[in-house]
Design a protein around this motif. Structure first.
Motif, PDB file in Angstrom:
ATOM      1  N   MET A   1       0.860  -1.194   0.000  1.00 61.82           N
ATOM      2  CA  MET A   1       0.000   0.000   0.000  1.00 61.82           C
ATOM      3  C   MET A   1       0.892   1.239   0.000  1.00 61.82           C
ATOM      4  N   SER A   2       0.690   2.110  -0.964  1.00 64.54           N
ATOM      5  CA  SER A   2       1.530   3.295  -1.096  1.00 64.54           C
ATOM      6  C   SER A   2       1.063   4.412  -0.173  1.00 64.54           C
ATOM      7  N   ILE A   3       1.992   5.279   0.203  1.00 62.07           N
ATOM      8  CA  ILE A   3       1.695   6.437   1.045  1.00 62.07           C
ATOM      9  C   ILE A   3       1.314   7.613   0.171  1.00 62.07           C
ATOM     10  N   LYS A   4       0.250   8.314   0.577  1.00 65.11           N
ATOM     11  CA  LYS A   4      -0.189   9.471  -0.204  1.00 65.11           C
ATOM     12  C   LYS A   4      -0.509  10.640   0.713  1.00 65.11           C
ATOM     13  N   LEU A   5      -0.456  11.818   0.188  1.00 65.81           N
ATOM     14  CA  LEU A   5      -0.737  13.036   0.930  1.00 65.81           C
ATOM     15  C   LEU A   5      -2.251  13.231   1.032  1.00 65.81           C
ATOM     16  N   LEU A   6      -2.746  13.480   2.239  1.00 68.14           N
ATOM     17  CA  LEU A   6      -4.176  13.676   2.438  1.00 68.14           C
ATOM     18  C   LEU A   6      -4.605  15.038   1.887  1.00 68.14           C
ATOM     19  N   PRO A   7      -5.841  15.131   1.428  1.00 67.60           N
ATOM     20  CA  PRO A   7      -6.358  16.430   0.969  1.00 67.60           C
ATOM     21  C   PRO A   7      -6.411  17.428   2.120  1.00 67.60           C
ATOM     22  N   GLU A   8      -6.280  18.708   1.780  1.00 68.40           N
ATOM     23  CA  GLU A   8      -6.278  19.753   2.799  1.00 68.40           C
ATOM     24  C   GLU A   8      -7.555  19.750   3.625  1.00 68.40           C
ATOM     25  N   THR A   9      -8.705  19.529   2.973  1.00 72.13           N
ATOM     26  CA  THR A   9      -9.973  19.521   3.711  1.00 72.13           C
ATOM     27  C   THR A   9     -10.002  18.407   4.740  1.00 72.13           C
ATOM     28  N   LEU A  10      -9.519  17.210   4.362  1.00 74.78           N
ATOM     29  CA  LEU A  10      -9.504  16.089   5.298  1.00 74.78           C
ATOM     30  C   LEU A  10      -8.527  16.343   6.440  1.00 74.78           C
ATOM     31  N   ILE A  11      -7.401  16.972   6.124  1.00 74.89           N
ATOM     32  CA  ILE A  11      -6.441  17.326   7.177  1.00 74.89           C
ATOM     33  C   ILE A  11      -7.090  18.249   8.200  1.00 74.89           C
ATOM     34  N   ASN A  12      -7.822  19.235   7.710  1.00 74.27           N
ATOM     35  CA  ASN A  12      -8.496  20.169   8.618  1.00 74.27           C
ATOM     36  C   ASN A  12      -9.580  19.483   9.442  1.00 74.27           C
ATOM     37  N   GLN A  13     -10.299  18.525   8.841  1.00 77.27           N
ATOM     38  CA  GLN A  13     -11.329  17.807   9.581  1.00 77.27           C
ATOM     39  C   GLN A  13     -10.721  16.930  10.672  1.00 77.27           C
ATOM     40  N   ILE A  14      -9.561  16.348  10.385  1.00 71.07           N
ATOM     41  CA  ILE A  14      -8.873  15.570  11.412  1.00 71.07           C
ATOM     42  C   ILE A  14      -8.434  16.488  12.553  1.00 71.07           C
ATOM     43  N   ALA A  15      -7.894  17.638  12.204  1.00 72.69           N
ATOM     44  CA  ALA A  15      -7.482  18.606  13.221  1.00 72.69           C
ATOM     45  C   ALA A  15      -8.671  19.097  14.026  1.00 72.69           C
ATOM     46  N   ALA A  16      -9.806  19.241  13.335  1.00 71.83           N
ATOM     47  CA  ALA A  16     -11.007  19.713  14.023  1.00 71.83           C
ATOM     48  C   ALA A  16     -11.446  18.745  15.112  1.00 71.83           C
ATOM     49  N   GLY A  17     -11.160  17.437  14.899  1.00 73.85           N
ATOM     50  CA  GLY A  17     -11.516  16.456  15.911  1.00 73.85           C
ATOM     51  C   GLY A  17     -10.791  16.670  17.223  1.00 73.85           C
ATOM     52  N   GLU A  18      -9.615  17.303  17.187  1.00 81.85           N
ATOM     53  CA  GLU A  18      -8.871  17.599  18.403  1.00 81.85           C
ATOM     54  C   GLU A  18      -9.188  18.979  18.957  1.00 81.85           C
ATOM     55  N   VAL A  19      -9.316  19.952  18.056  1.00 80.96           N
ATOM     56  CA  VAL A  19      -9.511  21.335  18.484  1.00 80.96           C
ATOM     57  C   VAL A  19     -10.966  21.613  18.845  1.00 80.96           C
ATOM     58  N   ILE A  20     -11.902  21.136  18.004  1.00 83.40           N
ATOM     59  CA  ILE A  20     -13.329  21.432  18.176  1.00 83.40           C
ATOM     60  C   ILE A  20     -14.052  20.142  18.544  1.00 83.40           C
ATOM     61  N   GLU A  21     -14.154  19.890  19.825  1.00 87.05           N
ATOM     62  CA  GLU A  21     -14.807  18.671  20.296  1.00 87.05           C
ATOM     63  C   GLU A  21     -16.325  18.833  20.370  1.00 87.05           C
ATOM     64  N   ARG A  22     -16.792  20.047  20.649  1.00 86.86           N
ATOM     65  CA  ARG A  22     -18.215  20.344  20.827  1.00 86.86           C
ATOM     66  C   ARG A  22     -18.419  21.834  20.614  1.00 86.86           C
ATOM     67  N   PRO A  23     -19.658  22.329  20.584  1.00 84.19           N
ATOM     68  CA  PRO A  23     -19.874  23.770  20.391  1.00 84.19           C
ATOM     69  C   PRO A  23     -19.134  24.635  21.405  1.00 84.19           C
ATOM     70  N   ALA A  24     -19.024  24.163  22.641  1.00 81.00           N
ATOM     71  CA  ALA A  24     -18.315  24.953  23.654  1.00 81.00           C
ATOM     72  C   ALA A  24     -16.847  25.142  23.288  1.00 81.00           C
ATOM     73  N   SER A  25     -16.244  24.149  22.609  1.00 82.51           N
ATOM     74  CA  SER A  25     -14.848  24.279  22.175  1.00 82.51           C
ATOM     75  C   SER A  25     -14.714  25.396  21.150  1.00 82.51           C
ATOM     76  N   ALA A  26     -15.660  25.455  20.204  1.00 80.67           N
ATOM     77  CA  ALA A  26     -15.641  26.529  19.204  1.00 80.67           C
ATOM     78  C   ALA A  26     -15.839  27.885  19.867  1.00 80.67           C
ATOM     79  N   ALA A  27     -16.767  27.947  20.841  1.00 82.27           N
ATOM     80  CA  ALA A  27     -16.998  29.207  21.550  1.00 82.27           C
ATOM     81  C   ALA A  27     -15.735  29.662  22.266  1.00 82.27           C
ATOM     82  N   LYS A  28     -15.050  28.736  22.909  1.00 82.70           N
ATOM     83  CA  LYS A  28     -13.813  29.081  23.625  1.00 82.70           C
ATOM     84  C   LYS A  28     -12.776  29.676  22.676  1.00 82.70           C
ATOM     85  N   GLU A  29     -12.581  29.035  21.528  1.00 81.11           N
ATOM     86  CA  GLU A  29     -11.580  29.522  20.577  1.00 81.11           C
ATOM     87  C   GLU A  29     -11.932  30.910  20.055  1.00 81.11           C
TER      88      GLU A  29
END
Length: 600
Positions: free
Chosen positions: A1-29
């Motif tokens: 299985m070859s390694i490939k670069l993830l799309p920017e949108t998917l990268i941001n969605q993965i990051a969102a899973g850590e940064v934005i856990e719930r609406p309160a997380s977005a409000a805090k930021e």
């Protein structure tokens, strides 16, 4: 299985899973961004618990057109100038806005003060629109709609709208305490409007807005430093406690944090002063060189790591304990108010009856005491030992002596004992009601604590050794710690497979039920790790012993004994609450008493 670069949108969605856990997380930021922009007024609006709508409006510095375009791109920030060792802003990672935009419908409108108009950018599911001009007031408006519409699976893990709205409220409360010079307004279709007007330098005033006026009346100021770390804030009285930790607020260099080290230090500072299952109320601000703390532990930035955690913990525990020793023996004003509300004014006489002297339930007053005194001698009162048999009535102290006690002692002069457990004392501005068992328990414990630290706890041999029958496993646990308990004056040995022979007990406890004490200690040791941790909890064992050796409820005391107890309470740190954290006395102001009778 070859390694490939993830799309920017998917990268941001993965990051969102850590940064934005719930609406309160977005409000805090978003609120943090507004504070970093120098806003003095921040308005937050929500709908559907923040899932349908979250809007944050501020009057900060705003963004120019070029900055706005970069703001929605990942890892773009204006706040990280000197590296991760010198972070002086709330935000610095440059992940919040692109993360939100990748999982929601995001629009940002911003205008600087010197610009004639503003600009708007829209990000929907990670797709960024072209910037366009838009009329706007100076500052920034960030609107988030349909949070997690691009990642529907995340919606299943959110709680009810009410719970999510409550989490946003908690974020605003913590930010409001951290920044008293900012006006916060929280409104929406899913809540009633909540406002925190700016209080400027009046930090306690802002805390009172958030926690309640009761805290202002029951708080002790904290101001201490050690090496390069300074601790300020307010600690609640031990008797002013809550059923959970939601009223504990901690800030590191102005950043609201949820740190396990600080929570642990609070528990240690209030050890033996708060009942099990109850939590202190506190607001703590820790200021230190940014290089001595790492705020980059987690993308949410609520966890921190101190370079010297032991120093921070020691500072918190020491500062709070010193403050409690200095000013922590006040009775809680909430207890007095609860007592006031329990009074019922007015009296309705019973139906009239034929009455004759022979049928009268009342007897002429007699100074002869009713009932006997328990045959126990307590060494706590020195020369005024509690009598071991029926005592003759003692005359009231002379008026001059009484007036001197009332004026010169905070707890006043004893006037009576009611229900053989509560001492009524008169003070210069009201009265005090003392729980004699709880108060004496605290005094015994403090004496044991001093003796324990001095390693001089004396024991007294029992005339006839007492045998306590216990399960074999309890006997095994007790024998593992026999040497440690000797430090507390308790000497025992094994007496067969299921019994303990008790030879000596702590002398300061007087006459006690040694068997009951040993059985209770066996239960407590069974809950602890038996690999040598008992030494660290000898004070807790001392508290248990103190409970067995204190004046019991139902014990009649003479006026001299009551006054001796009051004087020792005044001289003993921490006497405002017993070893289990319950209050030992309640103070009632004369003005409150007069109010009950409509005199004021």
């Amino acid at each position: 299985m070859s390694i490939k670069l993830l799309p920017e949108t998917l990268i941001n969605q993965i990051a969102a899973g850590e940064v934005i856990e719930r609406p309160a997380s977005a409000a805090k930021e978003l609120i943090e961004n507004a504070v970093d922009a120098g806003a003095s007024r921040i308005e937050i609006a929500t709908s559907g618990g923040g899932k349908s709508l979250l809007r944050v409006t501020d009057n900060g510095s705003g963004m120019q057109r070029a900055d706005l375009e970069l703001a929605v791109r990942r890892h773009c920030t204006s706040k990280l100038d000197n590296g991760l060792d010198d972070i002086r802003t709330l935000g610095f990672r440059g992940e919040a806005l692109p993360s939100i935009g990748s999982v929601a419908k995001l629009s940002i409108t911003s205008r600087t003060r010197d610009a004639s108009d503003g600009s708007e950018v829209v990000v929907i599911g990670g797709k960024v629109s072209e910037l366009r001009p838009k009329a706007a007031n100076p500052g920034t408006i960030v609107e988030v709609r349909d949070l997690f519409f691009a990642t529907p699976a995340r919606l299943k893990f959110l709680k009810s709208e009410k719970a999510e709205a409550g989490a946003i409220t908690e974020v605003v409360r913590r930010m409001a305490i951290a920044f008293p010079n900012v006006r916060f307004t929280l409104s929406g279709t899913d809540r009633s409007t909540l406002e925190f007007p700016a209080t400027g330098d009046d930090k306690l005033g802002r805390i009172a807005q958030v926690i309640g006026k009761d805290f202002e009346e029951n708080a002790i100021a904290i101001d201490a430093d050690r090496e390069e770390i300074r601790l300020t804030g307010y600690a609640g009285l031990p008797v002013f406690n809550r059923g959970n930790a939601a009223h504990q607020f901690a800030f590191v260099n102005g950043r609201p944090v949820a740190d396990k080290l600080i929570s642990s230090a609070l528990r240690g500072a209030y050890a033996e002063t708060i009942p099990s299952g109850r939590y202190p109320v506190a607001v703590l601000d820790i200021s230190l060189d940014p290089a001595l703390v790492d705020v980059n532990v987690h993308p949410a930035k609520s966890d921190v790591r101190f370079r010297d955690p032991g120093l921070v913990r020691g500072l918190i525990v020491g500062a709070i304990r010193e403050a409690l020793a200095r000013d922590g023996d006040r009775s809680s004003t909430t207890a007095a108010r609860a007592m006031m509300s329990a009074f019922h004014t007015g009296y309705r006489p019973p139906p009239a009856q034929n009455w004759t002297p022979a049928a009268s339930p009342f007897r002429p007053f007699s100074s002869e005491p009713q009932g006997g005194l328990r045959e126990t001698v307590s060494p706590m009162f020195g020369d005024m030992a509690i009598p071991s048999a029926r005592a003759e009535p003692v005359a009231e102290p002379a008026e001059e002596r009484l007036a001197e006690r009332i004026e010169s002692h905070p707890l006043g002069a004893a006037r009576a004992q009611v229900h053989e457990n509560y001492i009524i004392a008169q003070t210069d501005d009201g009265m005090v009601i003392v729980d004699q068992h709880a108060a004496h328990e605290r005094l015994v414990f403090e004496d044991m604590r001093k003796a324990l630290h001095a390693k001089t706890i004396a024991s007294q041999a029992l005339l006839i050794p007492e045998i306590a029958d216990l399960p074999e496993e309890d006997c095994d646990r007790l024998m593992e710690h026999a040497e440690s308990l000797k430090q507390l004056g308790l000497h025992y040995e094994r007496f067969g497979p299921g019994a303990i022979l008790i030879r000596e007990t702590p002398a300061m406890l007087g006459e006690i039920d040694a068997g009951a004490l040993v059985r209770e200690l066996a239960d407590e040791i069974g809950e602890w790790d038996t690999s040598g941790t008992l030494n660290a909890r000898l004070e807790h064992v001392a508290a248990t012993m103190a409970c067995h050796g204190s004046v019991r409820s139902g014990r009649r005391l003479r006026i001299e004994e009551m006054n001796a107890l009051l004087r020792q309470m005044e001289a003993t740190p921490g006497s405002g609450q017993c070893n289990h954290g319950r209050p030992t006395y309640i103070r009632l102001k004369l003005a409150d008493i007069e109010r009950l009778f409509g005199r004021s």
